[in-house]
Design an enzyme around this catalytic site. Structure first.
Site, PDB file in Angstrom:
ATOM      1  N   ASP A  20     -18.144 -11.366   6.612  1.00  0.00           N
ATOM      2  CA  ASP A  20     -16.425 -11.697   6.186  1.00  0.00           C
ATOM      3  C   ASP A  20     -15.909 -11.246   8.372  1.00  0.00           C
ATOM      4  O   ASP A  20     -16.148  -9.942   8.740  1.00  0.00           O
ATOM      5  CB  ASP A  20     -15.985 -10.640   5.442  1.00  0.00           C
ATOM      6  N   TYR A  24       0.821  -1.699  -0.004  1.00  0.00           N
ATOM      7  CA  TYR A  24      -0.156   0.226   0.044  1.00  0.00           C
ATOM      8  C   TYR A  24       1.029   1.395   0.574  1.00  0.00           C
ATOM      9  O   TYR A  24       0.398   2.206   0.902  1.00  0.00           O
ATOM     10  CB  TYR A  24      -1.146   0.207   1.312  1.00  0.00           C
ATOM     11  N   LYS A  47      -6.898 -12.717  10.827  1.00  0.00           N
ATOM     12  CA  LYS A  47      -6.374 -12.442  11.903  1.00  0.00           C
ATOM     13  C   LYS A  47      -5.629 -12.970  13.704  1.00  0.00           C
ATOM     14  O   LYS A  47      -5.216 -13.696  13.251  1.00  0.00           O
ATOM     15  CB  LYS A  47      -7.003 -11.422  11.962  1.00  0.00           C
ATOM     16  N   TYR A  58     -14.404  -3.727   2.481  1.00  0.00           N
ATOM     17  CA  TYR A  58     -13.119  -4.442   2.258  1.00  0.00           C
ATOM     18  C   TYR A  58     -13.290  -5.875   2.552  1.00  0.00           C
ATOM     19  O   TYR A  58     -13.448  -6.157   3.777  1.00  0.00           O
ATOM     20  CB  TYR A  58     -11.473  -3.201   3.031  1.00  0.00           C
TER      21      TYR A  58
END
Ligand code: PMP
Length: 424
Positions: A243, A13, A272, A141
């Protein structure tokens, strides 16, 4: 300007031409990150929702070591093992009733891809060939792989690729706020109903980040929206995918965001904090309804997916230990305490530059009106011994759950001081 040839590590990024070199970590332990030749920093962002126990936790280290001494990675093709089986069993136990089948992969993005493939093939196996598109929320996202980008909606991340996206519709996200009126929920859900009423014969699933749209702007929204989304999806025979890569394992104050609702999605993705922030891994947990569409005598109905490192025994052993610590050390109580503290202390952060402030679970966000007003904040925090990393208009903290009150205090002090220094 740096010599291009010396730029061997390509950072994420980032425009490599203009960025400064990253802060170089020498060691990290608990809530502290030590920068080589520089400051020791209190970690205010938990490596983006994942390092929930902080860094280099002895018990997690030992769980990895012990497993490595027994055996390292073996592929789940033709072989199986306790760590993968035990983790699947645990995830079935702790996710809502009805989610009974766990497919492992190696990152959140791939976990999302798996869920989307499952949704398309679910309908394919049942003979509904046309149902192969998706509905997602604007500002969503879901990761950086292709289909995950497509169901997401973030031009800053995925602009160059949008030309190849053709199978996803994006609707306005629900309005912000946990407590909204029933009328407001109905107005928001009408957007979903509108698309599904018209397009349901080509739509396989509606995918959302439940309760927190994370990278797309920390939009915290109401569980009622999700409950109504369940009804609308059922009405039009569309699967509902949650999600929970970012929200899973306590971030919202409950174990999963879904626990704020009385519904069960058809598929849920975890990543995560699944491994306590140690190793890349994800779990796509499917309902029996979904699984049954693959459970057949027809070999073509099999789910043809298998990342090499899925169910890696070391990763699974660490994930099991991570959840053991989460339970044993009453993390949900810690989280509630951190949330109360953040809510109280955020009152003190005041400035005309601020558009809004919000706290939900272990995430506190200050949104400024103009992103320029956060320029230099990372260095400002660094100089004061705190690791915070604003992006866009957002200054935020989501520390490890082991953060002590005085450390949390330092983090909030730095946020407050930034604005205080900008007052006339
Ligand atoms: N889904 C959500 C909600 C996320 O926040 C992220 C990562 N930030 C992903 C998916 C992708 O996960 P990964 O980076 O592990 O591929």
């Amino acid at each position: 300007m740096q010599n291009i040839k010396n730029m061997k590590l390509w950072y994420p990024y980032a425009q490599m031409k203009t960025k400064e070199e990253n802060f170089h970590v020498e060691s990290a332990k608990g809530t502290k990150i030590k920068i080589k030749g520089g400051n020791e920093l209190i970690d205010g962002v938990a490596s983006w929702w994942c390092a929930c126990h902080g860094y280099s936790n002895h018990e997690l280290n030992m769980a990895a070591m012990e497993q490595m001494e027994k055996f390292s990675h073996v592929m789940l093709g033709g072989l199986t093992h306790d760590p993968a089986k035990d983790l699947a069993e645990l995830l079935v136990d702790i996710t809502p009733e009805g989610l009974n089948h766990v497919f492992f992969s190696d990152s959140g993005s791939v976990g999302v891809e798996v869920s989307l493939k499952m949704a398309i093939q679910y309908f394919h196996n049942k003979g509904y060939e046309k149902k192969s598109k998706f509905v997602g929320l604007k500002n969503a996202y879901h990761g950086d792989t292709f289909k995950a980008m497509e169901v997401g909606d973030d031009p800053d991340f995925h602009g160059a690729f949008s030309k190849v996206f053709k199978d996803a519709y994006h609707i306005d996200p629900p309005r912000r706020g946990y407590d909204v009126t029933e009328t407001e929920v109905e107005e928001d859900i009408a957007k979903l109903e509108e698309v599904l009423a018209e397009k349901h014969d080509e739509i396989a699933a509606f995918i959302v980040e439940p309760l927190i749209q994370a990278a797309g702007g920390f939009n915290f929204y109401s569980p009622r929206y999700l409950e109504r989304a369940r009804e609308v999806c059922d009405k039009y025979d569309v699967l509902l995918i949650f999600d929970e890569v970012a929200t899973g394992f306590g971030r919202t104050g409950k174990l999963f965001a879904v626990n704020h609702t009385n519904i069960v999605p058809d598929i849920m993705i975890l990543g995560k904090a699944l491994t306590g922030g140690y190793l890349g891994h994800a779990a796509t947990v499917a309902s029996t309804k979904v699984f049954e569409a693959f459970y057949s005598d027809d070999p073509e109905h099999a789910f043809m997916h298998g990342p090499t490192y899925m169910g890696n025994p070391i990763t699974c052993a660490v994930a099991l230990k991570s959840f053991e610590i989460f339970k044993r050390d009453n993390y949900l109580e810690r989280i509630a305490k951190i949330e109360r503290y953040l809510v109280e202390r955020f009152e003190e952060i005041e400035s005309d530059l601020i558009d809004s402030k919000r706290v939900f679970g272990v995430t506190g966000v200050v949104e400024v009106k103009d992103s320029k007003d956060l320029k230099g904040f990372q260095k400002f925090a660094y100089d004061r011994g705190v690791w915070l990393r604003p992006f866009g208009n957002y200054m935020y903290t989501m520390p490890p759950y082991i953060v002590e009150e005085d450390e949390m205090g330092r983090i909030v002090d730095v946020m407050k001081e930034w604005f205080d220094q900008r007052k006339n």
